[in-house]
Design an enzyme around this catalytic site. Structure first.
Site, PDB file in Angstrom:
ATOM      1  N   PHE A 144       0.856  -1.184   0.000  1.00 37.30           N
ATOM      2  CA  PHE A 144       0.000   0.000   0.000  1.00 37.30           C
ATOM      3  C   PHE A 144       0.890   1.232   0.000  1.00 37.30           C
ATOM      4  CE2 PHE A 144      -2.338   3.504   1.890  1.00 37.30           C
ATOM      5  CZ  PHE A 144      -3.484   3.493   1.119  1.00 37.30           C
ATOM      6  N   ASP A 229       9.266   2.529   1.562  1.00 35.34           N
ATOM      7  CA  ASP A 229       8.077   3.240   2.017  1.00 35.34           C
ATOM      8  C   ASP A 229       7.979   3.015   3.522  1.00 35.34           C
ATOM      9  OD1 ASP A 229       5.627   4.160   2.794  1.00 35.34           O
ATOM     10  OD2 ASP A 229       4.510   3.273   1.129  1.00 35.34           O
ATOM     11  N   LYS A 258       2.880   9.884   8.337  1.00 37.01           N
ATOM     12  CA  LYS A 258       2.160   9.437   9.533  1.00 37.01           C
ATOM     13  C   LYS A 258       2.753   9.953  10.848  1.00 37.01           C
ATOM     14  CE  LYS A 258      -0.738   5.949   7.647  1.00 37.01           C
ATOM     15  NZ  LYS A 258      -0.502   5.124   6.482  1.00 37.01           N
TER      16      LYS A 258
HETATM   17  C1  LIG Z   1      -0.742   5.421   5.026  1.00 43.13           C
HETATM   18  C2  LIG Z   1       0.290   4.982   4.060  1.00 43.13           C
HETATM   19  C3  LIG Z   1       0.519   5.657   2.846  1.00 43.13           C
HETATM   20  C4  LIG Z   1      -0.343   6.815   2.398  1.00 43.13           C
HETATM   21  O1  LIG Z   1      -0.293   7.892   3.261  1.00 43.13           O
HETATM   22  P1  LIG Z   1      -1.411   9.046   3.146  1.00 43.13           P
HETATM   23  O2  LIG Z   1      -0.956  10.066   4.142  1.00 43.13           O
HETATM   24  O3  LIG Z   1      -2.720   8.430   3.481  1.00 43.13           O
HETATM   25  O4  LIG Z   1      -1.372   9.544   1.751  1.00 43.13           O
HETATM   26  C5  LIG Z   1       1.536   5.208   2.045  1.00 43.13           C
HETATM   27  N1  LIG Z   1       2.290   4.147   2.389  1.00 43.13           N
HETATM   28  C6  LIG Z   1       2.102   3.470   3.532  1.00 43.13           C
HETATM   29  C7  LIG Z   1       2.982   2.322   3.865  1.00 43.13           C
HETATM   30  C8  LIG Z   1       1.090   3.853   4.404  1.00 43.13           C
HETATM   31  O5  LIG Z   1       0.875   3.163   5.530  1.00 43.13           O
END
Ligand SMILES: *Cc1c(COP(=O)(O)O)cnc(C)c1O
Length: 412
Positions: A144, A229, A258
């Protein structure tokens, strides 16, 4: 005359009167205030928050140091354009650089934007080096990376791509853990490999350190970039500032968000000097990214997260929670299968639908977060204490007992 909306035209929506897009299946509870790992709802109920806004409220709710930093900045300056110097932005970037593999930072407002920047940085690196044909990025099933058009293409999940037109070109997805498929996917057009060190939305699926090492070697051999990521895994969540530090392997580019703002929207793309070499004046930009309010809070988060002992606390309390969860799994073998994860990024793999467990937790006024692979995630604020961990384990036991009671009622 105003048009009268026909009730027949209204969609079957659980909250048909809401003026909001129906994109979230929202639970019927609203919170009014929070303190540490606790939330108080509008009906006065007290909730134990082991979701932290999906790993966002790293220092819990209303942390005094963050509140103070935001208030102080709010009285001075909210916003200036990135065409001017922003000293707090330079400072936060320097601190991230000093604490990580990176030499350069670009600030964003969200995780998806940090990933967009990472993707553009990788493509642009090869372009600037005279290899414009290298633009493809390899990603992994279950990943994701966000909800923009490029990041849904990177994540490759059908349910997020469906109905949104042509999929953004240039992403090749391979099965999680399939080394042969990965090697076969690397070609003359490959620019980078993009991976979460621990898949979050995918269900707390850690990538073994030996695999991250293998990826690093593959990238070095093929002259391609490695992108991590760490939007969910970063800023102390696993007991290191970034989760990849457990493996001893560094990326060329990293996306963070986050926890970085502790609840204030901020993201960052980190890169080595070399990987960022294509990102010259004018090729990328943002209006709000790196704004003084966000930077003040980001710096305040690092004041706490980088202080001596903080990451040790995450490791110790994470171990406590994991041990407690292992016992819960033992006690409730028809509900849970196993516990996995690192630090305070833990997942309970369920035998019943994970949504049932999330709902049973809510009945105990506790927040856990559903994920892929039938997992419930436990992502408490990193400041969580022993009493709260004990209370969480007690509530999860109670939730499991509710489910077992329903199971035996179903059989009777
Ligand atoms: C939450 C998340 C995203 C996206 O972040 P947003 O602030 O919602 O755009 C991307 N990569 C990972 C691994 C995430 O947990």
């Amino acid at each position: 005359m105003t048009a009268i909306k026909s009730p027949a035209a209204a969609p079957a929506d659980p909250a048909p009167s809401s003026p909001l897009f129906s994109t979230f299946a929202r639970a019927n509870v609203a919170f009014e205030r929070g303190e540490g790992a606790w939330l108080t709802a509008s009906d006065g109920s007290r909730w134990l928050d082991f979701g932290a806004g999906i790993a966002v409220n790293a220092l819990g709710h209303a942390h005094p140091h963050l509140v103070e930093a935001l208030k102080a900045q709010a009285e001075k300056l909210w916003h200036v354009s990135n065409v001017f110097e922003i000293p707090e932005q330079e400072r936060l970037a320097q601190r991230l650089v000093d604490a990580s593999f990176a030499d350069k930072v670009f600030f964003t407002n969200s995780g998806a934007e940090a990933l967009e920047c990472a993707i553009k940085t990788a493509r642009r690196f090869h372009y600037a080096a005279g290899r414009p044909e290298r633009y493809r990025i390899i990603t992994f099933e279950g990943a994701f990376h966000g909800r923009t058009l490029a990041t849904i293409a990177a994540g490759g999940q059908k349910k997020y791509l469906e109905g949104f037109g042509p999929v953004v070109e240039g992403f090749d997805q391979v099965p999680f853990g399939d080394h042969e498929a990965l090697k076969a996917a690397v070609g003359p057009e490959t620019a980078a490999i993009l991976i979460e060190p621990i898949q979050g939305e995918g269900g707390i699926r850690p990538v073994p350190a030996v695999c991250l090492k293998g990826l690093r070697e593959l990238c070095d051999r093929e002259g391609i970039l490695l992108i991590f990521d760490e939007v969910q895994t970063g800023i102390g969540r696993t007991g290191k500032l970034f989760a990849h530090e457990w493996s001893g392997v560094s990326p060329d580019i990293l996306a963070s968000a986050k926890g970085l703002g502790g609840g204030f929207p901020v993201g960052a793309c980190l890169a080595t000097e070399s990987a960022a070499s294509g990102m010259v004046a004018g090729v990328h930009g943002t209006t709000f990214g790196g704004n003084p309010l966000a930077m003040a809070v980001g710096n305040a988060v690092l004041d706490v997260a980088l202080a001596p002992g903080f990451l040790e606390h995450v490791r110790e309390i994470g171990l406590r929670l994991k041990q407690g969860l292992a016992q819960v799994v033992d006690h409730h073998p028809t509900v849970f299968e196993t516990v996995r994860g690192e630090g305070l990024m833990l997942g309970l793999k369920c035998k019943v639908p994970s949504g049932d467990v999330v709902n049973a937790l809510r009945a105990e006024t506790m927040i856990g977060i559903g994920a892929g692979d039938n997992v419930v995630r436990l992502l408490p604020p990193l400041i969580v204490g022993e009493d709260e961990v004990r209370e969480a384990v007690r509530r999860i036991e109670a939730a499991a007992s509710r489910i077992e009671a329903a199971q035996s009622a179903g059989k009777a």
